[in-house]
Design a protein around this motif. Structure first.
Motif, short mmCIF file in Angstrom:
data_model
loop_
_atom_site.label_atom_id
_atom_site.label_comp_id
_atom_site.label_asym_id
_atom_site.label_seq_id
_atom_site.Cartn_x
_atom_site.Cartn_y
_atom_site.Cartn_z
N TRP A 104 43.07 29.18 40.01
CA TRP A 104 42.16 29.98 38.98
C TRP A 104 41.40 31.06 39.89
CZ3 TRP A 104 36.27 30.42 39.07
CH2 TRP A 104 35.91 29.28 39.97
N MET A 105 41.73 31.46 41.20
CA MET A 105 41.03 32.40 41.97
C MET A 105 42.19 33.46 42.43
SD MET A 105 37.90 30.82 43.87
CE MET A 105 37.08 32.62 44.10
N HIS A 106 43.38 33.60 41.91
CA HIS A 106 44.47 34.53 42.39
C HIS A 106 44.26 35.79 41.62
CE1 HIS A 106 47.00 30.92 42.94
NE2 HIS A 106 46.28 31.02 44.17
N ASN A 107 42.86 36.07 40.93
CA ASN A 107 42.80 37.36 40.32
C ASN A 107 41.75 38.24 41.31
OD1 ASN A 107 43.76 38.89 38.11
ND2 ASN A 107 41.80 39.09 37.25
N LEU A 108 41.43 37.70 42.31
CA LEU A 108 40.37 38.60 42.95
C LEU A 108 41.24 39.15 44.31
CD1 LEU A 108 37.85 35.62 43.20
CD2 LEU A 108 38.31 37.37 41.50
N PRO A 109 41.02 40.66 44.31
CA PRO A 109 41.81 41.54 45.23
C PRO A 109 41.44 40.89 46.77
CG PRO A 109 40.79 42.82 43.63
CD PRO A 109 40.41 41.52 43.35
N THR A 116 44.96 39.94 49.12
CA THR A 116 45.58 40.97 50.14
C THR A 116 46.42 40.38 51.21
OG1 THR A 116 43.34 40.64 51.57
CG2 THR A 116 43.45 42.67 49.71
N GLY A 117 47.17 40.92 51.78
CA GLY A 117 48.00 40.44 52.84
C GLY A 117 49.47 40.25 52.39
N ALA A 118 50.08 39.39 53.26
CA ALA A 118 51.32 38.86 53.28
C ALA A 118 51.37 37.97 52.03
CB ALA A 118 51.84 38.22 54.37
N ASP A 119 52.44 38.06 51.07
CA ASP A 119 52.92 37.08 50.03
C ASP A 119 52.62 35.66 50.53
OD1 ASP A 119 53.47 35.91 47.89
OD2 ASP A 119 55.47 36.93 47.62
#
Length: 712
Positions: free
Chosen positions: A599-604, A608-611
């Motif tokens: 639930w926190m993958h929507n915060l820039p 950021t950074g590598a996949d």
């Protein structure tokens, strides 16, 4: 004009103290609170991202109702009326068990959800209750219940005073602890080494924690029970056991001695992938240490022998005399004790009822989450036709996610209490979004039970909630009042709503103090004193609590539960399972400090950074398949398949591959604009939802057999 607000981070188990600089209605800066008695200035990147979470344009601010033309915003009275009416209609038409409740991980971090969720469940009258417990810490809880008499009696490592730490299947530098509230854990691990101690990591992957360790041992996935049993065998065989005063109130150690006798180092070396002499040396090092701890977490829990692993870990601490002693593992003394005078949590139950389709037993009032989809999809009396989700995303977090996704789409009615329109809530009829974490007060009722130091802290809201917005507890209180039947239920719901979590916390502290508390310093810990201590209250280091802390009927430790001993005997007689044709690699999960489940993958800031949603593979395995760095590969199991970029690294054991948990943000109708740019894949599509630990019904999430080939 700016002001500073002291608060506790509510995102993970570390419970770090933070300082928020507030200007008007915005947070302009976040930093660690050096005066917090537990975290001492530490803050991870998730805490720094709290303002982004608060300001996220995708975060829902008003209730949503599904219509034939899409979602529409509605007012709160209408939303609560519609939500309660829909759930009530399913209950009246098909019975109370036709409505299920799923409570996600954030419930454990939210005082309001903890105190007000039970009222809604009682009003619904359902036995279909689910949570991530059976995909996470259930083995810890079951062992606590069977050995010590209560599921919340889970002793924690005394990190700040130990000389030797053995970490099995855990990566605390990424998790900030986990079943061990220990902020700044990297600093604490280095302190062990600085005072002349050592720590060792056993894991199929060389994690960040393993890189810091004095020694790292690769182990084959799912073989931890063999290792732990063999260490016990060496200790008993060489006369190294020294339970000390624990022997006076621990029953069954001779039965344990006999049960581990077959597990010799020579016999298990090939199975574990660890040399026989290395296993024996590790056991001797543990036994010789003045103050030592064995700590195992998610990797040891979510495997087919998860309960055995947690039991054997407790036994290793017990027979070496490190249970209930400074520098070993100890029980906490929280200011508000769920086991104490308020009896907020009673000893759990096992098997009081069973799931309708597969007949799996409940544990502490919950059914294993692995059965939720089949309970929705299988017709007949008691079929789940309605669902209430509270701060959870089971469509991503559960094994067999595609099956559950189809089941959610076929429900008669669904309500979600959630901040986002995500992979699960997109199926809801009503979404009830609470205020953001910065707009509610906070007290850690759960994680003070797991903290490596006794502390207490109440945090006021960092920002004032907007007019008309509702907190989590107010939403649940509103549902409770509308669902309550009979004057007793309605009166109870009304009373709880008038009190609210803050006054309930004040009452709990008052009752604990009158009941002589657990620590001398907690006797006078009133809510006024707690609120005035803006950095938190230090109640002192962990202290010996046994046998008084035991909740068993005879106040003795049951070191050899009959079914545990029987399962260990079956393990001793087991042969290596055959390798399925073509599925010659074993899949494990992993987590990142910059991620928090799904639930926190929507915060820039955090994306950021590598996949980070890549498949880790050893160079030997990649070369054997003709695969190269960054190539897109297909990962296949008997249950499903996904395609993902490949990351080749010697940090993973040969024969093992790794995918992270919580990704797969590519569903239609999801409002997660940042996450959608890098959706990743859902690892649970590869995992068989019918695979469970026979002792504890925990989902088996590690060790899945997979094949990896170049993607078409």
């Amino acid at each position: 004009m700016s002001r500073t607000v002291e608060a506790t981070c509510p995102l993970c188990e570390a419970c770090c103290g933070l300082l928020f600089t507030v200007e008007g209605d915005r947070v302009t800066r976040v930093r660690g609170d050096r005066d917090d008695p537990l975290s001492r200035g530490f803050m991870c990147t998730k805490g720094a991202a709290l303002p982004e979470l608060h300001e996220d344009p995708d975060r829902l601010r008003r209730p949503l109702r599904r219509t034939t033309t899409g979602w529409e915003e509605i007012d709160w009275p209408t939303a609560l009326d519609c939500a309660a009416a829909g759930l009530r209609a399913v209950k009246r038409a098909h019975g109370p068990d036709a409505v299920a409740v799923y409570r996600g991980n954030p419930n454990a971090h939210n005082l309001g959800l903890l105190l007000f969720g039970h009222g809604v469940i009682r009003a619904l009258g359902t036995r279909n209750i689910y949570s991530p417990t059976s995909m996470d810490q259930l083995p810890h809880m079951l062992v606590g219940l069977r050995m010590y008499g209560h599921q919340l009696l889970m002793p924690v490592p005394d990190l700040d005073r130990t000389d030797f730490l053995l970490i099995v299947g855990a990566n605390p530098l990424a998790s900030n602890g986990s079943a061990m509230t220990a902020p700044a854990v990297g600093r604490r691990l280095r302190a062990i080494q600085q005072r002349g101690g050592r720590f060792v990591v056993v894991d199929p992957r060389r994690t960040r924690t393993a890189e810091l360790a004095d020694r790292h041992l690769f182990i084959r996935p799912g073989r931890d029970a063999w290792l732990l049993a063999t260490m016990l065998q060496v200790i008993f065989d060489e006369g190294l056991e020294r339970p000390g005063r624990l022997g006076a109130f621990a029953d069954g150690l001779e039965a344990v001695r006999a049960a581990v006798a077959p597990f010799t180092p020579a016999r298990v070396a090939a199975s574990t992938g660890i040399a026989a002499e290395a296993i024996a040396a590790l056991a001797r090092e543990l036994a010789a240490a003045e103050r030592a701890v064995v700590y195992g977490r998610i990797g040891t829990s979510v495997q087919v022998h998860g309960v055995l692993c947690q039991w054997l870990i407790q036994l290793l601490n017990l027979v070496t005399g490190n249970l209930d002693r400074p520098g070993g593992i100890q029980f906490t003394s929280p200011a508000v004790d769920p086991l104490g005078i308020l009896r907020l949590s009673k000893p759990g139950t096992v098997g009081q009822w069973r799931s309708r389709v597969r007949g799996l037993p409940e544990f502490c009032g919950e059914l294993p989450v692995a059965v939720l989809a089949e309970e929705m999809q299988t017709p007949g009396e008691g079929q789940v036709r309605g669902l209430l989700t509270i701060a959870g995303n089971p469509a991503l977090s559960m094994p067999g996610g595609e099956s559950l996704d189809r089941a959610l789409a076929g429900l008669d009615f669904m309500v979600s209490v959630d901040l986002y329109l995500n992979e699960t809530t997109r199926h809801a009829d009503i979404i009830l979004p609470p205020v953001s974490p910065l707009e509610r007060d906070h007290y850690d009722l759960v994680f003070n039970i797991l903290a490596i130091r006794n502390v207490a802290k109440w945090s006021p809201p960092v920002l004032a909630p907007p007019a008309g917005a509702l907190g989590d507890w107010e939403i649940l209180s509103g549902l409770h009042r509308r669902l309550a039947e009979g004057w007793r239920q309605r009166a109870g719901a009304a009373l709880l709503g008038r009190l609210g979590p803050r006054r309930l916390l004040a009452l709990a502290l008052q009752v604990e103090a009158r009941g002589a508390g657990l620590l001398p310093s907690s006797k006078h810990l009133t809510f006024r004193r707690l609120a005035a201590a803006v950095h938190g209250v230090d109640l002192g280091p962990l202290a010996p609590r046994l046998p008084g802390r035991l909740c068993t009927s005879d106040r003795r430790i049951d070191a050899a539960p009959t079914d545990f001993i029987a399962e260990l005997a079956r393990l001793a007689a087991a042969r290596e399972p055959p390798v399925a044709e073509g599925l010659d690699l074993q899949l494990i999960g992993r987590r990142s400090l910059r991620s928090n489940n799904s639930w926190m993958h929507n915060l820039p800031r955090l994306m950021t950074g590598a996949d980070r949603c890549t498949l880790l593979m050893h160079p030997i395995d990649a070369a054997a398949r003709g695969l190269s760095q960054g190539e897109r590969v297909r990962v296949r199991s008997t249950h499903g398949a996904v395609e993902v970029p490949l990351e080749i690294t010697e940090a993973i054991m040969a024969g093992v591959v790794s995918l992270p948990h919580g990704y797969g943000h590519d569903g239609e109708g999801v409002r997660l604009s940042v996450a959608a740019v890098r959706p990743g894949v859902n690892v649970n599509r590869l995992i068989d939802p019918t695979a469970i630990d026979p002792l504890g019904t925990t989902s088996v999430l590690t060790g899945t057999a997979v094949a990896v080939t170049a993607a078409d």
